[in-house]
Write a protein that holds these residues in place. Sequence first.
Motif, PDB file in Angstrom:
ATOM      1  N   UNK A  36       0.733  -1.247  -0.169  1.00  0.00           N
ATOM      2  CA  UNK A  36       0.022  -0.031   0.202  1.00  0.00           C
ATOM      3  C   UNK A  36       0.892   1.450   0.197  1.00  0.00           C
ATOM      4  N   UNK A  37       0.962   2.239  -1.092  1.00  0.00           N
ATOM      5  CA  UNK A  37       1.508   3.384  -1.059  1.00  0.00           C
ATOM      6  C   UNK A  37       0.887   4.445  -0.193  1.00  0.00           C
ATOM      7  N   UNK A  38       1.526   5.614   0.155  1.00  0.00           N
ATOM      8  CA  UNK A  38       1.115   6.581   0.879  1.00  0.00           C
ATOM      9  C   UNK A  38       0.896   6.499   2.277  1.00  0.00           C
ATOM     10  N   UNK A  39      -0.096   7.104   2.852  1.00  0.00           N
ATOM     11  CA  UNK A  39      -0.382   6.644   4.027  1.00  0.00           C
ATOM     12  C   UNK A  39       0.214   8.092   4.925  1.00  0.00           C
ATOM     13  N   UNK A  40      -0.080   7.873   6.455  1.00  0.00           N
ATOM     14  CA  UNK A  40       0.435   9.015   7.040  1.00  0.00           C
ATOM     15  C   UNK A  40       1.838   9.025   7.543  1.00  0.00           C
ATOM     16  N   UNK A  41       2.472  10.015   7.954  1.00  0.00           N
ATOM     17  CA  UNK A  41       3.756   9.966   8.532  1.00  0.00           C
ATOM     18  C   UNK A  41       3.995   9.203   9.702  1.00  0.00           C
ATOM     19  N   UNK A  42       4.907   8.305   9.885  1.00  0.00           N
ATOM     20  CA  UNK A  42       5.343   7.381  11.150  1.00  0.00           C
ATOM     21  C   UNK A  42       6.653   8.097  11.552  1.00  0.00           C
ATOM     22  N   UNK A  43       6.729   8.109  12.867  1.00  0.00           N
ATOM     23  CA  UNK A  43       8.318   8.350  13.232  1.00  0.00           C
ATOM     24  C   UNK A  43       8.790   7.161  14.480  1.00  0.00           C
ATOM     25  N   UNK A  44      10.058   7.550  14.490  1.00  0.00           N
ATOM     26  CA  UNK A  44      10.892   6.903  15.557  1.00  0.00           C
ATOM     27  C   UNK A  44      11.620   7.648  16.151  1.00  0.00           C
ATOM     28  N   UNK A  93      12.533  11.536  16.191  1.00  0.00           N
ATOM     29  CA  UNK A  93      13.994  11.814  15.771  1.00  0.00           C
ATOM     30  C   UNK A  93      13.882  11.685  14.132  1.00  0.00           C
ATOM     31  N   UNK A  94      13.029  10.853  13.933  1.00  0.00           N
ATOM     32  CA  UNK A  94      13.171  10.797  12.262  1.00  0.00           C
ATOM     33  C   UNK A  94      11.664  10.117  11.787  1.00  0.00           C
ATOM     34  N   UNK A  95      11.081  10.757  10.789  1.00  0.00           N
ATOM     35  CA  UNK A  95       9.839  10.687  10.209  1.00  0.00           C
ATOM     36  C   UNK A  95       9.700  10.211   8.952  1.00  0.00           C
ATOM     37  N   UNK A  96       8.854   9.714   8.521  1.00  0.00           N
ATOM     38  CA  UNK A  96       8.616   8.922   7.350  1.00  0.00           C
ATOM     39  C   UNK A  96       7.361   8.537   6.858  1.00  0.00           C
ATOM     40  N   UNK A  97       6.895   8.530   5.434  1.00  0.00           N
ATOM     41  CA  UNK A  97       5.575   8.205   5.312  1.00  0.00           C
ATOM     42  C   UNK A  97       5.474   6.576   5.497  1.00  0.00           C
ATOM     43  N   UNK A  98       4.373   6.241   5.843  1.00  0.00           N
ATOM     44  CA  UNK A  98       4.444   4.606   6.380  1.00  0.00           C
ATOM     45  C   UNK A  98       4.539   3.932   4.875  1.00  0.00           C
ATOM     46  N   UNK A  99       4.084   4.356   3.707  1.00  0.00           N
ATOM     47  CA  UNK A  99       4.136   3.684   2.585  1.00  0.00           C
ATOM     48  C   UNK A  99       5.643   3.492   2.158  1.00  0.00           C
ATOM     49  N   UNK A 100       6.536   4.623   2.343  1.00  0.00           N
ATOM     50  CA  UNK A 100       7.846   4.406   2.057  1.00  0.00           C
ATOM     51  C   UNK A 100       8.586   3.645   2.901  1.00  0.00           C
ATOM     52  N   UNK A 101       8.101   3.545   4.193  1.00  0.00           N
ATOM     53  CA  UNK A 101       8.746   2.738   5.136  1.00  0.00           C
ATOM     54  C   UNK A 101       8.600   1.134   4.640  1.00  0.00           C
ATOM     55  N   UNK A 102       7.144   0.871   4.431  1.00  0.00           N
ATOM     56  CA  UNK A 102       7.006  -0.145   4.037  1.00  0.00           C
ATOM     57  C   UNK A 102       7.810  -0.910   2.728  1.00  0.00           C
ATOM     58  N   UNK A 103       7.811  -0.023   1.969  1.00  0.00           N
ATOM     59  CA  UNK A 103       8.798  -0.218   0.584  1.00  0.00           C
ATOM     60  C   UNK A 103      10.258  -0.526   1.240  1.00  0.00           C
ATOM     61  N   UNK A 104      10.775   0.176   2.023  1.00  0.00           N
ATOM     62  CA  UNK A 104      12.131  -0.140   2.315  1.00  0.00           C
ATOM     63  C   UNK A 104      12.169  -1.555   3.113  1.00  0.00           C
TER      64      UNK A 104
END
Length: 375
Positions: A36-44, A93-104
């Motif tokens: 699933x692409x896109x999605x809200x930003x998630x953070x660590x 400390x670091x934030x990324x779109x959920x879809x981008x994280x899933x792809x990584x």
Amino acid sequence: MDILISGASIAGPSLAFWLRRFGFNPTVVERAPALRPGGQAVDFRGDAHLSVLRRMGVLDEIRRRQTARQDCVFVDESGRTHAVLPADFTAGEVEILRGNLSRILYDATSSDVEYVFGDHITGVVDDGSGVDVTFSRGAPRRFDLVIGADGMHSGVRALAFSGWTPEFLGYYVASFSAPDSYGNTMCTTPGRVASPGLFLFASEELDYDRRDVAAQKEIVARAYEGMGWHTPELLEIMRDAEDFFFDPITRVRMDRITSGRIGLVGDAGYGAALGGMGTGLAIVSSYVLAGELAAHRDHVAAFAAYEALIRPYAAGCQGNPGPFLAPKSRTRIWLRDRMFNAMARLPLGGMFARMDMKAANGITLPDYASAGQRS
């Protein structure tokens, strides 16, 4: 050992990564036809989250694709600013779109992990020596273990842990992709908050079809009827969005997250929708579950050690953002804004940030580097 994982969002691929690292043979099944692409930003945030990502070798790529961290501005329907929360407090400390994280995570595992998209588990039979699994499309298969990493509405949880359902917390959330032109701004009226790509509103528990996206969009449109600011424009963007997501804000609290040869990881076992640390919790718990399986001779001892480490940690990471983001009265909105402004400029803000970091770091991560590989 053959291990089936249900769910290919965050927890599933993370668990698959570590299982392969420790010599297991994972298979990931995902209901959706593709990632699933896109999605809200998630953070660590905190050493626990970041150290696991660093050990996985994905932290640099996550940083490369991270979002631009912005202060969060709270406005009224006329656009007047009432409160500002600094990015250091809201974005980790670091934030990324959920879809981008899933792809990584998928790219880090797809070369040596079997992924089956467009299918899901329909039945599990644990006979003590293995688990026979049936699927909606594929042929039946047998696995040594089955792990549900399939989110708040976990199918594995429903099949293997009867009677456990998420606790409804009085709010619903809708997310979708929206232009950056509005900035990181939230407009609040009693029981409602509107933001680019996000609607969150108070409600009684609703009866609706989780597969009927058009009906869900209509629910949101009715909830925001008559609201000012840029809400009408955002509703139009929402209507056309292909990555629309709608869900109640819920919390999963169970007295056990393993049963026989079946276990749960991430939101499936201890989720808190939109709670702020669910993604980091999924990353950490996947590492711990795989590590304990590698460190013990049998799954019974491994599951017990996993529960002992993760359940207390997860309990400290579960929250309900609804009352903070969308207070139900104008007085509570005023008090919320005063508190947010105080957090931004007084030592109080540092105290809350430290509390947040303490929850994220509320686990001592074992070093499983010496754990023997299993077959």
